[in-house]
Design an enzyme around this catalytic site. Structure first.
Site, short mmCIF file in Angstrom:
data_model
loop_
_atom_site.label_atom_id
_atom_site.label_comp_id
_atom_site.label_asym_id
_atom_site.label_seq_id
_atom_site.Cartn_x
_atom_site.Cartn_y
_atom_site.Cartn_z
N LYS A 28 50.85 63.77 55.16
CA LYS A 28 51.09 63.99 53.73
C LYS A 28 49.80 63.92 52.91
O LYS A 28 49.62 64.69 51.97
CB LYS A 28 52.11 62.99 53.19
CG LYS A 28 51.68 61.55 53.20
CD LYS A 28 52.77 60.64 52.66
CE LYS A 28 52.33 59.18 52.70
NZ LYS A 28 51.19 58.88 51.86
N THR A 29 48.89 62.98 53.26
CA THR A 29 47.64 62.88 52.49
C THR A 29 46.82 64.15 52.66
O THR A 29 46.18 64.62 51.71
CB THR A 29 46.83 61.65 52.95
OG1 THR A 29 47.64 60.48 52.83
CG2 THR A 29 45.58 61.48 52.10
N ASP A 212 52.02 60.89 45.07
CA ASP A 212 52.15 60.42 46.45
C ASP A 212 53.16 59.28 46.50
O ASP A 212 53.37 58.57 45.51
CB ASP A 212 50.77 59.94 46.93
CG ASP A 212 50.76 59.61 48.42
OD1 ASP A 212 51.63 60.11 49.14
OD2 ASP A 212 49.87 58.84 48.84
N GLN A 243 61.47 56.02 54.16
CA GLN A 243 60.51 54.93 54.10
C GLN A 243 60.54 54.22 52.74
O GLN A 243 59.57 53.57 52.35
CB GLN A 243 59.09 55.44 54.39
CG GLN A 243 58.93 55.96 55.82
CD GLN A 243 57.48 56.27 56.14
OE1 GLN A 243 56.66 55.38 56.37
NE2 GLN A 243 57.16 57.55 56.16
#
Length: 658
Positions: A28-29, A212, A243
């Site tokens: 994802k980053t 994010d 998560q």
């Protein structure tokens, strides 16, 4: 590594709002940083109009480094990559007048806010009651409620008390020209909501937002996103509902559903390819989390090898469990020539670490326990730093408020509140106001004399700072301020006193070793060190809670105490709230890259009595084919025992060879 098709689609989707559901280890980053590059280089967007927002300084720092590497040679002046709270602070620094604040306002941390709440509560209130009220006030702020709205919604006597104290607390903050961390979100939201021209100006200032860890947003953070994005919805939110493990601090997974309701044109892209875990670990994680309800189901997959079965240990008790884990770590380290830093032991609560620490010490295995009190967070160190900050900058109101109470003088909360009102009227900081005779003349004589003596001491130390090195100044101020004498009075034994005095001496020694620079400059450097995670673990086994492990990865992971009552927690079982506990287990499982071990004791001592432990119901939700339950497969157990014996002999031979 090139982008996979789903990652590329997420990067190139810019014309409508976008939600990227990014599974654990799915990159994802990388998607966020590549999208920043795409917006600037391919779409020609002005960097200063882009903001990437995350939750921790560490995550923001990593994102800045990775974006900087991608944008090397490209003009990225003005690009914002920060936390939600940093963005709120920037907003208030620009819009301080609209928020009713003077330039250079102070920020109260959790300790400062807690001390203020304590001062406002009855003297008989115990620590638990104070913490409960503090939590209710914080929750009301996170939900965007004013004191008046909190009072309207209060249902219990405790909530009504908290709403009343919330109002008093805000008046005190205003008197001190201060905000707390919750205000860094609440105040910008309130201003954007109330003032259309301000709202339009900020929507023009920030033309594209990337968020994010979106699953961790609370009501206030979602409101901030919505006000800044407006109906145009130029944003990409990246998160993973599987998560979401922070409901206890206000995170609301319903924000994922809310996004689709508020933005009907929302695009949804799933990142399901995992680049971290062995396939066997992923199959177990997928089977576990499938027991939770999902608005947008996803299934992780990987090109990695299957890996070894997940090993499950049933142990006699907690001490035996710790011994088994330590022995297995020693064995695996030898077998795979692994570094100690490749191992992590995860658990539900910090109290579980004691037996594990003892077992690792007996095996001479270095370890690092996360979550202990950091050096710069110790009270005596924070007190000394407050004095140094005030000496260097008389306009630092937060430093003034801490220093004036370290140690306590005949200057109470009422006096400080009155001083704040007078300082506000004169448009001065607290220290400058306290240095004026016309201000002291409006205070009670006894308090005025104490305040005058305090300011004379500060002035004396400020003069000394022009000739003394910062380390020497630190040693002098803890003596002359009375801080050292107060520590001596608080400590019941010499060992504790020496430890706390040693903490202050360590701070002075840091200044000695830091080289040139005045006290103010060095204190600023120290603040930067705090944000940069000074407490690096080095090559050591990591011990931490499951909550603290989120975002990390290790080759070898041990989850200890996988039992009903701990994981899932007893309160969650009683209240039928298993979804978040299951997500917590899922987070733990997906930290493991190569090998995963689960363990629990057969018996545990609670309240002095031995109880039979029930293995966690989550173990039953894992596919039996992916598990090796130690003690149930004679062939595998015999092979493992032989391996252990061989490794032990090899370690002894190596020891004697040395």
């Amino acid at each position: 590594m090139s982008l996979n098709p789903a990652q590329r689609a997420a990067v190139e989707h810019c014309d409508t709002p976008l939600l990227v559901l990014a599974g654990a280890g799915s990159g994802k980053t990388r998607v966020i940083t590549q999208k920043i590059h795409h917006l600037i280089v391919r779409r020609g967007m002005v960097p200063g109009k882009i903001a990437a927002i995350t939750f921790t300084n560490k995550a923001a720092r990593e994102m800045r480094e990775r974006a900087g590497a991608l944008l090397r040679g490209v003009d990225s002046e003005g690009l914002t990559i920060c936390t939600f709270h940093s963005l709120g602070l920037k907003f208030l620094q620009i819009e301080h007048e609209a928020a009713g604040l003077r330039r250079g306002f102070s920020i109260f941390d959790a300790d400062d806010g807690g001390a203020l709440i304590k001062d406002l509560m009855p003297r008989a209130a115990n620590a638990q009651a104070i913490a409960a009220v503090r939590a209710l006030v914080s929750r009301a702020k996170a939900d965007g409620f004013s004191p008046e709205r909190a009072a309207e919604l209060a249902q219990s006597p405790r909530e009504r008390e908290a709403a009343d104290l919330y109002g008093q607390y805000q008046k005190r903050l205003a008197a001190f020209n201060a905000v707390d961390f919750d205000d860094l979100i609440r105040l910008p939201v309130a201003l954007l909501e109330a003032h259309a021209p301000l709202r339009d100006a900020w929507r023009e200032r920030l033309r594209y937002l990337l968020v994010d860890e979106y699953q961790d947003t609370n009501a206030g953070q979602y409101a901030l996103l919505k006000h800044l994005a407006g109906p145009r919805g130029a944003f990409t939110c990246v998160g993973d509902d599987d998560q979401s493990i922070y409901a206890w601090r206000g995170a609301d997974t319903a924000n994922i559903e809310r996004l689709g309701q508020d933005y009907p044109a929302l695009g949804i892209i799933k990142l399901e390819q995992n680049y971290r875990c062995a396939r066997r670990i992923l199959r177990a994680a997928n089977a576990l989390i499938a027991n939770n309800p999902h608005l947008h189901p996803k299934k992780l997959w990987s090109d990695a090898a299957d890996g070894e079965p997940i090993r499950v240990f049933e142990c006699r008790d907690g001490e035996h469990e710790a011994e088994r884990i330590a022995t297995e770590i020693a064995f695996l380290s030898h077998k795979h020539a692994a570094q100690w830093g490749d191992f992590a032991i995860l658990f539900r609560g910090n109290h579980q670490s004691r037996a594990l620490e003892k077992a690792l010490q007996l095996q001479r295995i270095p370890y690092h326990l996360s979550g202990g009190t950091a050096f710069l967070e110790r009270a005596e160190v924070k007190d000394a730093l407050a004095w140094l900050r005030l000496i260097a900058n008389p306009d630092d109101d937060t430093a003034f408020l801490r220093a004036v109470a370290a140690p306590r003088r005949e200057i109470g909360a009422t006096t400080l509140a009155r001083l704040g009102e007078l300082a506000n009227g004169l448009h001065l900081g607290l220290a400058r106001a306290a240095s004026r005779d016309d201000v002291l003349g409006q205070l009670a004589p006894r308090a005025a004399r104490a305040l005058d003596a305090f300011m004379q001491l500060v002035a004396s130390l400020r003069r000394a700072s022009t000739v003394l090195a910062p380390g020497a100044l630190c040693r002098r101020l803890v003596e002359e301020s009375g801080q050292l004498a107060a520590i001596r009075a608080e400590c019941k034994d010499d060992a504790l006193f020496e430890r706390r005095r040693g903490n202050v001496e360590e701070l002075a020694q840091w200044f000695d070793a830091a080289g040139k620079g005045g006290a103010g400059e060095l204190v600023a450097q120290l603040a930067l060190l705090t944000a940069s995670d000074r407490d690096a673990p080095g090559n050591a086994v990591r011990l931490m809670t499951l909550h603290a492990s989120k975002g990390l990865e290790f080759d070898f992971v041990f989850i200890a105490g996988v039992e009903d009552g701990l994981l899932p927690h007893e309160s969650s079982i009683e209240e039928g709230r298993l979804d978040e506990e299951r997500r917590l287990m899922y987070v733990g499982i997906t930290r493991a890259k190569r090998l995963l071990h689960l363990s629990y004791p057969r018996h545990a001592r609670r309240f002095g009595e031995l109880h039979r432990v029930v293995p966690s119901r989550f173990i039953d939700e894992l596919p039996a084919a992916e598990l090796h339950v130690v003690g149930r497969d004679d062939v595998q157990d015999a092979e493992r025992t032989a391996e252990h014996a061989g490794a032990a002999i090899a370690r002894l031979q190596a020891l004697f060879a040395k």
